[in-house]
Design a protein around this motif. Sequence first.
Motif, short mmCIF file in Angstrom:
data_model
loop_
_atom_site.label_atom_id
_atom_site.label_comp_id
_atom_site.label_asym_id
_atom_site.label_seq_id
_atom_site.Cartn_x
_atom_site.Cartn_y
_atom_site.Cartn_z
N ILE A 42 0.84 -1.20 0.00
CA ILE A 42 0.00 0.00 0.00
C ILE A 42 0.87 1.25 0.00
O ILE A 42 0.64 2.18 -0.77
CB ILE A 42 -0.98 -0.03 1.19
N LYS A 43 1.89 1.28 0.84
CA LYS A 43 2.80 2.44 0.88
C LYS A 43 3.47 2.66 -0.48
O LYS A 43 3.54 3.79 -0.96
CB LYS A 43 3.88 2.24 1.95
N VAL A 44 3.91 1.58 -1.10
CA VAL A 44 4.56 1.70 -2.42
C VAL A 44 3.57 2.21 -3.45
O VAL A 44 3.89 3.10 -4.25
CB VAL A 44 5.17 0.34 -2.85
N LEU A 45 2.35 1.68 -3.45
CA LEU A 45 1.33 2.12 -4.41
C LEU A 45 1.02 3.60 -4.24
O LEU A 45 0.98 4.36 -5.22
CB LEU A 45 0.05 1.30 -4.23
N ILE A 46 0.79 4.04 -3.01
CA ILE A 46 0.46 5.44 -2.78
C ILE A 46 1.63 6.34 -3.16
O ILE A 46 1.45 7.39 -3.78
CB ILE A 46 0.00 5.66 -1.32
N GLN A 58 3.76 10.71 2.87
CA GLN A 58 3.98 9.90 4.07
C GLN A 58 2.67 9.16 4.33
O GLN A 58 1.60 9.78 4.38
CB GLN A 58 4.34 10.79 5.26
N THR A 59 2.76 7.85 4.50
CA THR A 59 1.55 7.04 4.65
C THR A 59 1.59 6.30 5.99
O THR A 59 2.32 5.32 6.14
CB THR A 59 1.44 6.01 3.51
N THR A 60 0.81 6.79 6.93
CA THR A 60 0.66 6.12 8.22
C THR A 60 -0.43 6.79 9.02
O THR A 60 -0.56 8.02 8.93
CB THR A 60 2.00 6.14 9.01
N PRO A 61 -1.25 6.10 9.74
CA PRO A 61 -1.31 4.65 9.82
C PRO A 61 -2.09 4.04 8.67
O PRO A 61 -2.76 4.75 7.91
CB PRO A 61 -2.06 4.42 11.14
N ALA A 71 -5.70 4.05 4.31
CA ALA A 71 -4.36 4.56 4.56
C ALA A 71 -4.44 6.06 4.75
O ALA A 71 -4.89 6.78 3.86
CB ALA A 71 -3.44 4.21 3.39
N ASP A 72 -4.00 6.52 5.91
CA ASP A 72 -3.88 7.96 6.15
C ASP A 72 -2.60 8.43 5.46
O ASP A 72 -1.59 7.74 5.48
CB ASP A 72 -3.76 8.25 7.65
N TRP A 73 -2.67 9.61 4.82
CA TRP A 73 -1.49 10.12 4.13
C TRP A 73 -1.37 11.62 4.33
O TRP A 73 -2.37 12.32 4.51
CB TRP A 73 -1.53 9.78 2.64
N THR A 74 -0.14 12.06 4.30
CA THR A 74 0.15 13.49 4.31
C THR A 74 1.19 13.77 3.24
O THR A 74 2.02 12.92 2.91
CB THR A 74 0.68 13.97 5.68
N GLY A 79 -3.30 16.56 3.39
CA GLY A 79 -3.47 15.21 3.91
C GLY A 79 -4.83 14.67 3.54
O GLY A 79 -5.68 15.37 2.99
N GLY A 80 -5.05 13.41 3.86
CA GLY A 80 -6.32 12.77 3.59
C GLY A 80 -6.24 11.29 3.89
O GLY A 80 -5.31 10.81 4.55
N ARG A 81 -7.20 10.57 3.37
CA ARG A 81 -7.28 9.13 3.56
C ARG A 81 -7.55 8.47 2.22
O ARG A 81 -8.33 8.98 1.43
CB ARG A 81 -8.39 8.79 4.56
N ALA A 82 -6.90 7.35 2.01
CA ALA A 82 -7.13 6.57 0.79
C ALA A 82 -7.86 5.29 1.17
O ALA A 82 -7.47 4.61 2.14
CB ALA A 82 -5.81 6.25 0.09
#
Length: 160
Positions: A42-46, A58-61, A71-74, A79-82
Motif C-alpha cells: 500500500i505504501k509503495v502504491l500510494i 507519508q503514509t501512516t497509519p 491509509a492515512d497520508w500526508t 493530507g487525507g485518507r485513501a
Amino acid sequence: MFSIQMNRPSLRRISLFILTAIFLVANAVAHSQTEAESREKIKVLISKTFDQPNLKVQTTPIVIEGKVAIADWTQGQKGGRALLRRKHSDWEIIACGGPGFKDSGAIAATGISKEIANNITVKLKTEEAKLSPQKIKQLDSFDGVVTMGHGTQHGSDSKH
C-alpha cells in the motif's frame, strides 16, 4: 469384507472434485499476504501514485480489514485518507477522501460491506486516537471524495 466398486464416471467426478479443491487451496495460498506485506504494498502504491519530485507522501497509519484498507497520508501541508481494495495480491486505490472515511456509512457507500465498513472504521478510530490534533486536522483537510479509476494518477486539479 467390505469393498467399494466405482464405475469410471464416478471416479472421474471424484478426481475432478479433488483437482478443483487442490486448485482452490493453492490459489488461496498464492494470494494470501501478511498485514505487514499488505502495508508495504500500500505504501509503495500510494508513493508511486502521488509522490512529486520535491514532495513525497507519508503514509501512516494503515488499517486493514480483510481485502479493504484505509491509509492515512500526508504530503506537505495536505493530507487525507485513501480507501483501498485488494485484488489477488495487488492493492488498488478506490477513492481518496477526508473526514468522511471515518464514517462506516461513507465506506459502505463505495460498495464495501457494512460489516467490513464498521470494522475498519473502528480500527481507524483506534489508530487515529494516537495522533496529534494537528495531524487529524491535516487528514481531515481533504475536501470531498475523489473516486479513483484503475491507473488514475493524482493530478494538480484535486481539491485538497
